[in-house]
Design an enzyme around this catalytic site. Structure first.
Site: not given
Ligand code: SF4
Length: 282
Positions: A125, A161
């Protein structure tokens, strides 16, 4: 014996969506179908997808035709460009919450902030977010690393996240000494925060805590670490057959949670195995 199963255990919204999009693609599009790296960090779910016709490739260069399903945590820009050049059909399963982190990263760079990403530089990510930006980005996973960086005029901060909120707060606090202007976007996914909070609450109440999920799943590893902090008798397993009977011996209160990429069928199997090992019925 009381078994407390976390309500938040298992697939989060983004992983559920990615699995549905992938399975939907197997019905809509002809073979071959691929993902670049595993769609989610769970070997058993990846095996299941493979049986449905979704194969894993490590490089876009290894795919000459067909459909490419993008993972929930996104792919680097260079891979997306290569896929387009090869005229692959792209199914974008990037989680909208990850896309929101991309948006804030770009927003901060566009507005002249040095971007600090709180996270693991090698996590896909974070790699993907960095690939869409210029060089003015630092990735930090501890306040210690921050000590040798900066100072900067304008500092913008986002966070991977699935990072822990505690670490994010520590790094944000340390960053205040690095710049007169600090702009922060908390891009931690709520699903992660809820899962971690619930796991800690359960871990406090039990004598043994079981955390289920892929060994390659960063969010499961973090979940296990957080639980271990309050309950040293925390055990991370991938499947039910890895449960060790001694972990449950003389334990009357047992907790169970699972990472965001753990399928519900695996959680159920672990639940059933705990009852079996304790000689109890549900
Ligand atoms: S943990 Fe949150 S950000 Fe990550 S895939 Fe799931 S819903 Fe999306």
């Amino acid at each position: 014996m009381k078994l407390i199963v976390a309500k938040s255990a298992g697939f989060c919204f983004g992983v559920k969506r990615a699995m549905e999009l992938a399975l939907d693609a197997t019905r809509k599009y002809p073979a071959p179908l691929y993902t670049l790296g595993p769609l989610i960090h769970n070997p058993q779910a990846v095996d299941y997808l493979e049986k449905q016709g979704v194969r894993v490739k490590d490089r876009v260069e290894a795919i000459s035709r067909g459909t490419l399903i993008l993972r929930s945590h996104g792919v680097p820009l260079r891979d997306l460009e290569k896929a387009k050049k090869r005229r692959l059909r792209v199914v974008d399963a990037t989680c909208p919450i990850v896309k929101r982190a991309h948006y804030y990263a770009k927003f901060l760079r566009r507005n002249g902030y040095l971007l600090l990403i709180v996270g693991d530089a090698e996590h896909p990510e974070v790699e993907a977010i960095c690939s869409y930006l210029d060089q003015e980005v630092e990735v930090v996973e501890s306040p210690k690393i921050l000590e040798r960086l900066g100072p900067w005029k304008k500092l913008g901060i986002i966070v991977q996240t699935t990072q822990s909120f505690g670490l994010f707060k520590e790094i944000v606090a340390a960053s205040l000494e690095k710049s007169k202007e600090v702009r922060i976007f908390n891009t931690i996914c709520q699903a992660t925060t809820i899962r971690q909070k619930e796991a800690v609450e359960i871990a406090k109440k039990v004598e043994s805590m079981i955390v289920v999920g892929g060994y390659n799943s960063a969010n499961t590893q973090r979940l296990a670490a957080i639980c271990r902090h309050v309950q040293p008798q925390t055990h991370h397993i991938e499947t039910a057959d890895e449960l060790v009977p001694q972990w449950l011996l003389n334990k009357e209160r047992i907790g169970l949670t699972a990472g965001a990429s753990t399928p519900s069928w695996i959680i159920k199997e672990v639940e059933e195995e705990i009852y079996r090992l304790k000689g109890r019925k549900r």
